[in-house]
Scaffold this motif. Structure first.
Motif, short mmCIF file in Angstrom:
data_model
loop_
_atom_site.label_atom_id
_atom_site.label_comp_id
_atom_site.label_asym_id
_atom_site.label_seq_id
_atom_site.Cartn_x
_atom_site.Cartn_y
_atom_site.Cartn_z
N ASN A 186 0.81 -1.22 0.00
CA ASN A 186 0.00 0.00 0.00
C ASN A 186 0.84 1.28 0.00
O ASN A 186 0.31 2.37 -0.18
CB ASN A 186 -0.93 0.01 1.22
N ALA A 187 2.15 1.11 0.23
CA ALA A 187 3.03 2.29 0.24
C ALA A 187 3.45 2.68 -1.17
O ALA A 187 4.25 3.60 -1.34
CB ALA A 187 4.27 2.01 1.09
N HIS A 188 2.90 2.00 -2.17
CA HIS A 188 3.36 2.27 -3.54
C HIS A 188 3.27 3.75 -3.90
O HIS A 188 4.15 4.30 -4.56
CB HIS A 188 2.57 1.45 -4.55
N ARG A 189 2.20 4.41 -3.47
CA ARG A 189 2.02 5.83 -3.85
C ARG A 189 3.18 6.68 -3.36
O ARG A 189 3.58 7.65 -4.01
CB ARG A 189 0.69 6.35 -3.30
N TYR A 190 3.76 6.33 -2.20
CA TYR A 190 4.89 7.10 -1.66
C TYR A 190 6.17 6.80 -2.45
O TYR A 190 7.00 7.69 -2.68
CB TYR A 190 5.07 6.84 -0.17
N PHE A 191 6.33 5.54 -2.83
CA PHE A 191 7.48 5.19 -3.66
C PHE A 191 7.40 5.92 -5.00
O PHE A 191 8.42 6.23 -5.61
CB PHE A 191 7.57 3.68 -3.88
N PHE A 192 6.17 6.17 -5.45
CA PHE A 192 6.01 6.90 -6.71
C PHE A 192 6.66 8.29 -6.61
O PHE A 192 7.38 8.72 -7.51
CB PHE A 192 4.52 7.02 -7.07
N TYR A 193 6.41 8.98 -5.50
CA TYR A 193 7.01 10.32 -5.35
C TYR A 193 8.54 10.23 -5.33
O TYR A 193 9.24 11.07 -5.90
CB TYR A 193 6.50 10.99 -4.06
N ALA A 194 9.07 9.20 -4.65
CA ALA A 194 10.53 9.01 -4.63
C ALA A 194 11.05 8.74 -6.03
O ALA A 194 12.11 9.26 -6.44
CB ALA A 194 10.88 7.85 -3.70
N ALA A 195 10.28 7.96 -6.81
CA ALA A 195 10.72 7.63 -8.17
C ALA A 195 10.76 8.87 -9.06
O ALA A 195 11.61 8.97 -9.95
CB ALA A 195 9.79 6.58 -8.78
N VAL A 196 9.86 9.82 -8.80
CA VAL A 196 9.88 11.07 -9.57
C VAL A 196 11.20 11.81 -9.30
O VAL A 196 11.85 12.31 -10.23
CB VAL A 196 8.67 11.95 -9.21
N SER A 251 3.34 6.52 -16.26
CA SER A 251 2.24 5.59 -16.55
C SER A 251 1.82 4.79 -15.31
O SER A 251 0.92 3.94 -15.40
CB SER A 251 2.66 4.62 -17.66
N CYS A 252 2.43 5.08 -14.17
CA CYS A 252 2.12 4.40 -12.91
C CYS A 252 0.65 4.63 -12.52
O CYS A 252 0.10 5.71 -12.71
CB CYS A 252 3.05 4.95 -11.84
N HIS A 253 0.04 3.62 -11.93
CA HIS A 253 -1.35 3.74 -11.47
C HIS A 253 -1.49 4.84 -10.41
O HIS A 253 -2.53 5.51 -10.35
CB HIS A 253 -1.84 2.41 -10.89
N SER A 254 -0.47 5.01 -9.59
CA SER A 254 -0.53 6.07 -8.57
C SER A 254 -0.52 7.44 -9.23
O SER A 254 -1.20 8.37 -8.76
CB SER A 254 0.66 5.97 -7.60
N VAL A 280 -3.06 10.40 -8.80
CA VAL A 280 -2.63 11.75 -8.41
C VAL A 280 -3.24 12.79 -9.35
O VAL A 280 -3.69 13.85 -8.93
CB VAL A 280 -1.08 11.85 -8.43
N THR A 281 -3.25 12.46 -10.65
CA THR A 281 -3.71 13.46 -11.62
C THR A 281 -5.23 13.54 -11.70
O THR A 281 -5.78 14.64 -11.88
CB THR A 281 -3.15 13.16 -13.02
N GLY A 282 -5.92 12.42 -11.57
CA GLY A 282 -7.38 12.50 -11.78
C GLY A 282 -8.21 11.85 -10.71
O GLY A 282 -9.45 11.78 -10.85
N GLY A 283 -7.55 11.40 -9.63
CA GLY A 283 -8.32 10.71 -8.59
C GLY A 283 -9.09 11.66 -7.67
O GLY A 283 -8.80 12.85 -7.64
#
Ligand code: FES
Length: 274
Positions: free
Chosen positions: A153-163, A206-209, A213-216
Motif C-alpha cells: 500500500n506504500a506504492h504511492r509514496y514510492f512513486f514520489y521518490a521515483a519522480v 504511466s504508474c497507477h498512482s 494523483v492526476t485524476g483521482g
C-alpha cells in the motif's frame, strides 16, 4: 507452501461450495509459459543489477561524463572523482554497501510494489495463482492485509521518490553532453542515456498512482478540465504500463552495460560531435 492434505480438503479451491475438480486445472494450453518467462526475465535482471551495484568498477566515463543509473547519485567519498554530481556528504563506504545506496531501496520499493510487477511475481514465484483457472498451492489467502504484503500500500509514496530519482537521472543524462577535454559533445552514449531517461519517465508517469494523483478523488471532471486532460494522457500511457515495465528493465541494463564497456576500455564511444 502446500497445506497438508486434510487441511487442503477444507480450504482454498478445495473449500466446500467450490466446484469439485480433481485436477489442478482444466486448461490445455501452455499456461505455464508466461509465468516461466516472467520468472526468468525478472531473475536475470535482479542478478545483473545486484552484481553491477556491488562491483564498483566501470560505472563512470571520465572523458564524456557518462554515469550509469545504478550508481546515481554517487554521494560517497568512495566514488571515483567526477562521478559525484551532488557532492560527497557520505564518507568512504565498505564494499558491502552499494555506492547507489541512497536511492536503490526506493527504486527497489517502487518496482516491487508496482501493480504490474506484483501480478508478475505473485504468479511466477508464489504461484498465487500461477495463471487464470489454475489452482494455487496455498491453502489460505490473506491478500495484502497483513505484513509483509500490507507494505504494498506504500506504492504511492514510492512513486514520489521515483519522480525525484527520474529528475536525478535526467540531470545525469544532460550533464553527459560533454566532449573529451571539455565543451559540448554527443556520442552514442548520450543517445542511450537520453533514451533510457525518457523511457524511465514514461514508465513512472504511466504508474497507477500517477493516474490517481492526476485524476483521482474528483467528483466532476467537467469542473477540473486541466486535470482531466492530464489524467486522460496518463491513462493512455497506463494502458501500456506492463510493456514500459519490461522495456525500462532492458534500457537500464543496456545503459549500464554500454557505460561499463566504454569505461573499461573494451569499446570506444561512437562520437558524433566532440
Ligand atoms: Fe507500476 Fe506504479 S510503477 S503501478
Amino acid at each position: 507452501m502446500s497445506a497438508p492434505a486434510t487441511e487442503r480438503e477444507k480450504t482454498g479451491v478445495f473449500s466446500p461450495g467450490r466446484a469439485r475438480i480433481l485436477v489442478r486445472t482444466l486448461r490445455e494450453d501452455r499456461w505455464w509459459l508466461s509465468p516461466l518467462l516472467t520468472a526468468v526475465g525478472l531473475s536475470a535482471f535482479v542478478i545483473y543489477a545486484t552484481v553491477r551495484s556491488f562491483v564498483r568498477t566501470a560505472y563512470w566515463v571520465e572523458d564524456y561524463h557518462y554515469l550509469t543509473p545504478f550508481y546515481s547519485p554517487c554521494l560517497s567519498e568512495s566514488c571515483v572523482p567526477g562521478s559525484s554530481h551532488f557532492g560527497t556528504p557520505f564518507p568512504e563506504l565498505p564494499m558491502i554497501i552499494p555506492l547507489g545506496f541512497v536511492v536503490l531501496p526506493f527504486l527497489l520499493g517502487f518496482r516491487l510494489t508496482c501493480y504490474y510487477y506484483r501480478k508478475a511475481y505473485y504468479r511466477s514465484f508464489w504461484f498465487s495463482p500461477p495463471a487464470c483457472a489454475v489452482a494455487e498451492p496455498h491453502s489460505k489467502y490473506s491478500g495484502e492485509t497483513k505484513l509483509p504484503l500490507i507494505i504494498q500500500n506504500a506504492h504511492r509514496y514510492f512513486f514520489y521518490a521515483a519522480v525525484i530519482v527520474s529528475l536525478i537521472n535526467t540531470y545525469d543524462a544532460l550533464t553527459a553532453f560533454h566532449a573529451k577535454g571539455g565543451g559540448f559533445g554527443i556520442g552514442l552514449g548520450n543517445v542511450i542515456l537520453i533514451g533510457n531517461v525518457i523511457l524511465l519517465w514514461v514508465y513512472t508517469i504511466s504508474c497507477h498512482s500517477c493516474r490517481h494523483v492526476t485524476g483521482g478523488r474528483l467528483k466532476h471532471f467537467s469542473a477540473h478540465p486541466i486535470r482531466y486532460r492530464i489524467w486522460t494522457q496518463v491513462s493512455k500511457l497506463n494502458a501500456r504500463h506492463m510493456q514500459y515495465a519490461w522495456i525500462t528493465l532492458g534500457t537500464l541494463v543496456l545503459t549500464d552495460f554500454y557505460i561499463m564497456m566504454v569505461s573499461s576500455g573494451t569499446i570506444s564511444d561512437l562520437r558524433f560531435i566532440g
